[in-house]
Write an enzyme that holds these catalytic residues in place. Structure first.
Site, PDB file in Angstrom:
ATOM      1  N   ASN A   1     -12.814  -3.006   3.222  1.00  0.00           N
ATOM      2  CA  ASN A   1     -13.772  -1.904   3.291  1.00  0.00           C
ATOM      3  C   ASN A   1     -14.773  -2.084   2.154  1.00  0.00           C
ATOM      4  OD1 ASN A   1     -12.598  -0.493   5.500  1.00  0.00           O
ATOM      5  ND2 ASN A   1     -11.016   0.301   4.132  1.00  0.00           N
TER       6      ASN A   1
ATOM      7  N   HIS B   1      -6.853  -5.589   2.771  1.00  0.00           N
ATOM      8  CA  HIS B   1      -5.702  -4.986   3.446  1.00  0.00           C
ATOM      9  C   HIS B   1      -5.156  -6.033   4.414  1.00  0.00           C
ATOM     10  CE1 HIS B   1      -6.701  -0.608   2.639  1.00  0.00           C
ATOM     11  NE2 HIS B   1      -7.911  -1.127   2.466  1.00  0.00           N
TER      12      HIS B   1
ATOM     13  N   GLY C   1     -15.019   3.808   4.049  1.00  0.00           N
ATOM     14  CA  GLY C   1     -13.641   4.052   3.645  1.00  0.00           C
ATOM     15  C   GLY C   1     -13.178   3.382   2.379  1.00  0.00           C
ATOM     16  N   GLN C   2     -14.077   2.671   1.657  1.00  0.00           N
ATOM     17  CA  GLN C   2     -13.599   2.099   0.385  1.00  0.00           C
ATOM     18  C   GLN C   2     -13.377   3.225  -0.616  1.00  0.00           C
ATOM     19  OE1 GLN C   2     -16.073  -0.929  -1.508  1.00  0.00           O
ATOM     20  NE2 GLN C   2     -14.432  -1.498  -2.917  1.00  0.00           N
ATOM     21  N   SER C   3     -12.184   3.285  -1.151  1.00  0.00           N
ATOM     22  CA  SER C   3     -11.848   4.337  -2.121  1.00  0.00           C
ATOM     23  C   SER C   3     -11.476   3.773  -3.486  1.00  0.00           C
ATOM     24  CB  SER C   3     -10.700   5.203  -1.585  1.00  0.00           C
ATOM     25  OG  SER C   3      -9.553   4.421  -1.344  1.00  0.00           O
TER      26      SER C   3
ATOM     27  N   HIS D   1     -10.182  -5.564  -2.489  1.00  0.00           N
ATOM     28  CA  HIS D   1      -8.821  -5.756  -1.988  1.00  0.00           C
ATOM     29  C   HIS D   1      -8.879  -6.040  -0.507  1.00  0.00           C
ATOM     30  CE1 HIS D   1      -9.942  -1.496  -2.077  1.00  0.00           C
ATOM     31  NE2 HIS D   1      -9.304  -1.381  -0.918  1.00  0.00           N
TER      32      HIS D   1
ATOM     33  N   ASP E   1       0.868  -1.186   0.000  1.00  0.00           N
ATOM     34  CA  ASP E   1       0.000   0.000   0.000  1.00  0.00           C
ATOM     35  C   ASP E   1       0.905   1.236   0.000  1.00  0.00           C
ATOM     36  OD1 ASP E   1      -3.205   0.504   1.180  1.00  0.00           O
ATOM     37  OD2 ASP E   1      -1.792   2.179   1.026  1.00  0.00           O
TER      38      ASP E   1
HETATM   39  P1  5GP Z   1      -9.649   1.413   0.484  1.00  0.00           P
HETATM   40  O1  5GP Z   1      -9.674   2.834   1.000  1.00  0.00           O
HETATM   41  O2  5GP Z   1     -10.422   1.307  -0.820  1.00  0.00           O
HETATM   42  O3  5GP Z   1     -10.042   0.373   1.490  1.00  0.00           O
HETATM   43  O4  5GP Z   1      -8.137   1.084   0.168  1.00  0.00           O
HETATM   44  C1  5GP Z   1      -7.464   1.570  -0.943  1.00  0.00           C
HETATM   45  C2  5GP Z   1      -6.002   1.581  -0.600  1.00  0.00           C
HETATM   46  O5  5GP Z   1      -5.279   1.749  -1.792  1.00  0.00           O
HETATM   47  C3  5GP Z   1      -5.583   2.708   0.335  1.00  0.00           C
HETATM   48  O6  5GP Z   1      -5.035   2.161   1.527  1.00  0.00           O
HETATM   49  C4  5GP Z   1      -4.569   3.507  -0.473  1.00  0.00           C
HETATM   50  O7  5GP Z   1      -3.475   3.935   0.314  1.00  0.00           O
HETATM   51  C5  5GP Z   1      -4.141   2.515  -1.526  1.00  0.00           C
HETATM   52  N1  5GP Z   1      -3.739   3.115  -2.782  1.00  0.00           N
HETATM   53  C6  5GP Z   1      -4.340   4.172  -3.411  1.00  0.00           C
HETATM   54  N2  5GP Z   1      -3.718   4.422  -4.578  1.00  0.00           N
HETATM   55  C7  5GP Z   1      -2.717   3.516  -4.676  1.00  0.00           C
HETATM   56  C8  5GP Z   1      -1.727   3.264  -5.678  1.00  0.00           C
HETATM   57  O8  5GP Z   1      -1.649   3.932  -6.726  1.00  0.00           O
HETATM   58  N3  5GP Z   1      -0.866   2.251  -5.439  1.00  0.00           N
HETATM   59  C9  5GP Z   1      -0.920   1.482  -4.306  1.00  0.00           C
HETATM   60  N4  5GP Z   1      -0.015   0.508  -4.174  1.00  0.00           N
HETATM   61  N5  5GP Z   1      -1.844   1.680  -3.349  1.00  0.00           N
HETATM   62  C10 5GP Z   1      -2.732   2.684  -3.538  1.00  0.00           C
END
Ligand code: 5GP
Ligand code: ZN
Length: 112
Positions: free
Chosen positions: A85, A100, A91-93, A98, A31
């Site tokens: 998430n 974590h 918090g899913q972005s 995926h 990450d």
């Molecule tokens: P979410 O917020 O959807 O649960 O997790 C998305 C994760 O992707 C976040 O922890 C964020 O730091 C990570 N992330 C966002 N953009 C990138 C990227 O370009 N490369 C990598 N390796 N991780 C990313």
């Protein structure tokens, strides 16, 4: 592959990532905004938006769980937290499912 999906870009190799592990069905990479000394994301190679959709695909779900197990074993993790998430409000972005996998520091419960 879904257009405009960041993690499909990582699978395709058009977006760089620090890869930790690969197999036929999954990819694991660091990450870029780590929340623990060890923080990787484990994804299916195919585009699946979230854990709800993953649950409808038993083969992909099993492959992801096998990959999480392998990542833990290969990195000597005994205590680790696995987070999915689901939905922007929690918090899913990135809408390519995926896991974590976080480890290397004490963690509190409940999560924030
Ligand atoms: P979410 O917020 O959807 O649960 O997790 C998305 C994760 O992707 C976040 O922890 C964020 O730091 C990570 N992330 C966002 N953009 C990138 C990227 O370009 N490369 C990598 N390796 N991780 C990313
Ligand atoms: Zn995708």
């Amino acid at each position: 592959m879904a257009d405009e999906c960041l993690f499909c870009g990582i699978v395709a190799g058009t977006v760089p990532a620090q890869k930790v592990r690969e197999d036929d069905e999954t990819l694991t990479f660091a990450d870029t905004n780590p929340q623990a000394p060890f923080h990787v994301l484990v994804i299916p190679r195919k585009h699946i938006p979230d854990i709800g959709a993953l649950g409808a695909d038993p083969d992909a779900a099993a492959a992801l769980l096998r990959a999480i197990r392998a990542v833990a074993q290969e990195n000597g993790l005994t205590d680790y937290r696995t987070v999915f998430n689901t939905g922007a409000k929690v918090g899913q972005s990135v809408f390519h499912v995926h896991a974590h996998v976080l480890s290397g520091r004490p963690m509190s419960w409940p999560p924030g």
